[in-house]
Design a protein around this motif. Structure first.
Motif, mmCIF file in Angstrom:
data_model
loop_
_atom_site.group_PDB
_atom_site.id
_atom_site.type_symbol
_atom_site.label_atom_id
_atom_site.label_comp_id
_atom_site.label_asym_id
_atom_site.label_seq_id
_atom_site.Cartn_x
_atom_site.Cartn_y
_atom_site.Cartn_z
ATOM 1 N N VAL A 81 56.667 43.388 -45.508
ATOM 2 C CA VAL A 81 57.621 42.557 -44.782
ATOM 3 C C VAL A 81 56.924 41.883 -43.614
ATOM 4 O O VAL A 81 56.170 42.526 -42.866
ATOM 5 C CB VAL A 81 58.805 43.402 -44.278
ATOM 6 C CG1 VAL A 81 59.746 42.560 -43.416
ATOM 7 C CG2 VAL A 81 59.566 44.013 -45.460
ATOM 8 N N LYS B 115 57.576 38.718 -40.436
ATOM 9 C CA LYS B 115 58.546 37.912 -39.701
ATOM 10 C C LYS B 115 57.906 36.574 -39.350
ATOM 11 O O LYS B 115 56.759 36.519 -38.897
ATOM 12 C CB LYS B 115 58.976 38.627 -38.423
ATOM 13 C CG LYS B 115 59.657 39.974 -38.647
ATOM 14 C CD LYS B 115 61.064 39.834 -39.209
ATOM 15 C CE LYS B 115 61.776 41.180 -39.280
ATOM 16 N NZ LYS B 115 63.175 41.044 -39.759
ATOM 17 N N LYS C 134 58.462 32.955 -37.265
ATOM 18 C CA LYS C 134 59.226 32.255 -36.235
ATOM 19 C C LYS C 134 59.368 30.781 -36.574
ATOM 20 O O LYS C 134 58.404 30.106 -36.956
ATOM 21 C CB LYS C 134 58.530 32.392 -34.874
ATOM 22 C CG LYS C 134 58.706 33.753 -34.220
ATOM 23 C CD LYS C 134 60.113 33.951 -33.682
ATOM 24 C CE LYS C 134 60.211 35.231 -32.858
ATOM 25 N NZ LYS C 134 61.591 35.417 -32.334
ATOM 26 N N ALA D 55 63.805 34.167 -36.213
ATOM 27 C CA ALA D 55 62.867 34.955 -37.009
ATOM 28 C C ALA D 55 63.370 35.048 -38.450
ATOM 29 O O ALA D 55 64.442 35.578 -38.716
ATOM 30 C CB ALA D 55 62.699 36.341 -36.419
ATOM 31 N N LEU D 56 62.572 34.512 -39.376
ATOM 32 C CA LEU D 56 62.878 34.628 -40.798
ATOM 33 C C LEU D 56 62.150 35.840 -41.357
ATOM 34 O O LEU D 56 60.980 36.072 -41.046
ATOM 35 C CB LEU D 56 62.420 33.379 -41.559
ATOM 36 C CG LEU D 56 62.920 32.022 -41.058
ATOM 37 C CD1 LEU D 56 62.371 30.902 -41.932
ATOM 38 C CD2 LEU D 56 64.441 31.976 -41.016
ATOM 39 N N GLU D 57 62.842 36.604 -42.180
ATOM 40 C CA GLU D 57 62.217 37.774 -42.802
ATOM 41 C C GLU D 57 61.724 37.390 -44.196
ATOM 42 O O GLU D 57 62.440 36.765 -44.978
ATOM 43 C CB GLU D 57 63.210 38.919 -42.908
ATOM 44 C CG GLU D 57 62.585 40.210 -43.445
ATOM 45 C CD GLU D 57 63.541 41.378 -43.396
ATOM 46 O OE1 GLU D 57 63.648 42.003 -42.323
ATOM 47 O OE2 GLU D 57 64.190 41.652 -44.430
ATOM 48 N N TYR E 234 61.116 34.369 -48.800
ATOM 49 C CA TYR E 234 61.811 34.588 -47.526
ATOM 50 C C TYR E 234 63.323 34.430 -47.664
ATOM 51 O O TYR E 234 63.822 33.788 -48.586
ATOM 52 C CB TYR E 234 61.286 33.603 -46.469
ATOM 53 C CG TYR E 234 61.683 32.173 -46.737
ATOM 54 C CD1 TYR E 234 62.793 31.612 -46.107
ATOM 55 C CD2 TYR E 234 60.979 31.387 -47.638
ATOM 56 C CE1 TYR E 234 63.188 30.312 -46.373
ATOM 57 C CE2 TYR E 234 61.359 30.083 -47.916
ATOM 58 C CZ TYR E 234 62.461 29.555 -47.270
ATOM 59 O OH TYR E 234 62.865 28.268 -47.544
ATOM 60 N N ARG F 201 67.527 31.064 -42.999
ATOM 61 C CA ARG F 201 68.138 31.365 -41.699
ATOM 62 C C ARG F 201 69.601 31.755 -41.873
ATOM 63 O O ARG F 201 70.327 31.207 -42.686
ATOM 64 C CB ARG F 201 68.004 30.195 -40.726
ATOM 65 C CG ARG F 201 68.761 28.950 -41.074
ATOM 66 C CD ARG F 201 68.823 27.986 -39.894
ATOM 67 N NE ARG F 201 67.515 27.672 -39.371
ATOM 68 C CZ ARG F 201 67.237 27.582 -38.055
ATOM 69 N NH1 ARG F 201 68.186 27.767 -37.156
ATOM 70 N NH2 ARG F 201 66.029 27.276 -37.654
ATOM 71 N N GLY G 251 67.945 39.297 -44.242
ATOM 72 C CA GLY G 251 67.208 39.905 -43.135
ATOM 73 C C GLY G 251 66.775 38.936 -42.065
ATOM 74 O O GLY G 251 66.170 39.355 -41.059
ATOM 75 N N SER G 252 67.049 37.651 -42.241
ATOM 76 C CA SER G 252 66.643 36.652 -41.255
ATOM 77 C C SER G 252 67.667 36.523 -40.138
ATOM 78 O O SER G 252 68.854 36.777 -40.324
ATOM 79 C CB SER G 252 66.443 35.283 -41.920
ATOM 80 O OG SER G 252 65.326 35.300 -42.778
ATOM 81 N N GLU G 253 67.184 36.116 -38.971
ATOM 82 C CA GLU G 253 68.064 35.848 -37.845
ATOM 83 C C GLU G 253 68.778 34.517 -38.057
ATOM 84 O O GLU G 253 68.524 33.793 -39.006
ATOM 85 C CB GLU G 253 67.252 35.808 -36.547
ATOM 86 C CG GLU G 253 66.626 37.127 -36.157
ATOM 87 C CD GLU G 253 65.797 37.010 -34.884
ATOM 88 O OE1 GLU G 253 65.618 35.871 -34.385
ATOM 89 O OE2 GLU G 253 65.325 38.061 -34.388
#
Length: 306
Positions: free
Chosen positions: A9, A11, A13, A19-21, A65, A68, A72-74
């Protein structure tokens, strides 16, 4: 070896510090990298690991990924699908890839499925660092004409409510009848009903952070997104492969074909005979399709398609 043991995993930016996972499959480099974008409101745990593994086994780094506000992404509001921002985010994923020691910065490739295919194509129109793009069953139309008046009234009602401090209104992308208020992606037909079942199954399986909901303002964002015009006008000098499922009942094959024919760029077309939108990467013929995509990418990197 299972995919859970082969990726890690990371992250990523974005320019606005979201933050994209992502899952990152790494190979010894510097080597090419494939950036994979999933379908509408989908999370990385859903269905694409086998394709990522195929790329990885063929010598590619892979970044798969969550978009957004999804998974799991912000990103807030949660599950607000904003195609314009998501296209920009792909450029930030590409920028992240260029910082990885195992990635050759001039051999980065975009791959997307369904909505992610459309985003990838539009991103490749602007970000010329990309070497090539593969679009698998892209979506091009989002707000049906007969749905606009009622839908847009609801969108504005929601905006007025949010101005007063209320939470965004959310809705399932597809209800139990396979319908949505925008009438897009096979709404009300077999494709819409299949989409409902797929999303319901994802929720039942407990995929991390998956929500079978989108904000109502998603429809405002989709109404302003014009991928056909953008691709026809700006996708140039970008080797492009489009894969059209013969039995696609979510994104009409005729519309996909028309967009492909309008592209003014080096291009290849693959008709997936007997395949539907949801089955395109599963079952009989899927392994051969992966080989075709890998061969396309390798041909581009070898200078055979330009």
């Amino acid at each position: 070896m299972g995919s859970e043991q082969r990726h890690r995993v990371v992250k990523i930016k974005t320019v606005d510090q979201v933050a994209l996972e992502a899952w990152f499959w790494e190979v010894e480099g510097p080597a090419p990298a494939v950036v994979m974008s999933h379908g509408f409101n989908c999370v990385k745990e859903m269905s694409l690991s086998e394709t990522a593994e195929a790329f990885h086994s063929s010598g590619f780094n892979v970044l798969l990924y969550d978009g957004r506000s999804v998974g799991g992404s912000e990103g807030l509001p949660r599950n607000q699908i904003d195609p314009a921002k998501m296209v920009e985010d792909i450029s930030d994923v590409v920028s992240f890839a260029t910082t990885l020691p195992s990635v050759h910065p001039r051999r980065i490739l975009l791959w997307g499925m369904s909505f992610g295919a459309t985003l990838s194509g539009v991103a490749a129109s602007v970000d010329r660092r990309v070497a090539a793009v593969v679009m698998v069953c892209p979506l091009f139309s989002f707000i049906r004409a007969d749905k606009r008046a009622t839908l847009f009234a609801q969108v504005i009602k929601d905006r007025k409510s949010q101005v007063k401090g209320n939470e965004p209104f959310t809705i399932r992308p597809f209800d139990s009848k396979g319908e949505n208020p925008a009438g897009f992606a096979g709404s009300g037909g077999p494709g819409g009903r299949e989409s409902y079942s797929v999303m319901k199954l994802a929720a039942q399986r407990g995929h991390p952070n998956f929500r079978d909901l989108i904000t109502f303002q998603t429809f405002y964002k989709l109404a302003l997104f014009r991928p056909k015009e953008l691709l026809q006008d700006m996708l140039e000098d970008m080797p492009t492969m489009m894969i059209i499922p013969e039995l696609d009942d979510i994104s009409p094959p005729a519309e996909q074909q028309a967009v492909f024919e309008s592209l003014k760029t080096p291009k290849r077309l693959h008709h997936a005979v007997g395949k539907s939108h949801m089955s395109i990467l599963d079952g009989e013929g899927s392994a051969a399709l992966r080989v075709a995509m890998i061969n396309f990418f390798m041909s581009v990197l070898d200078g055979q398609i330009n």
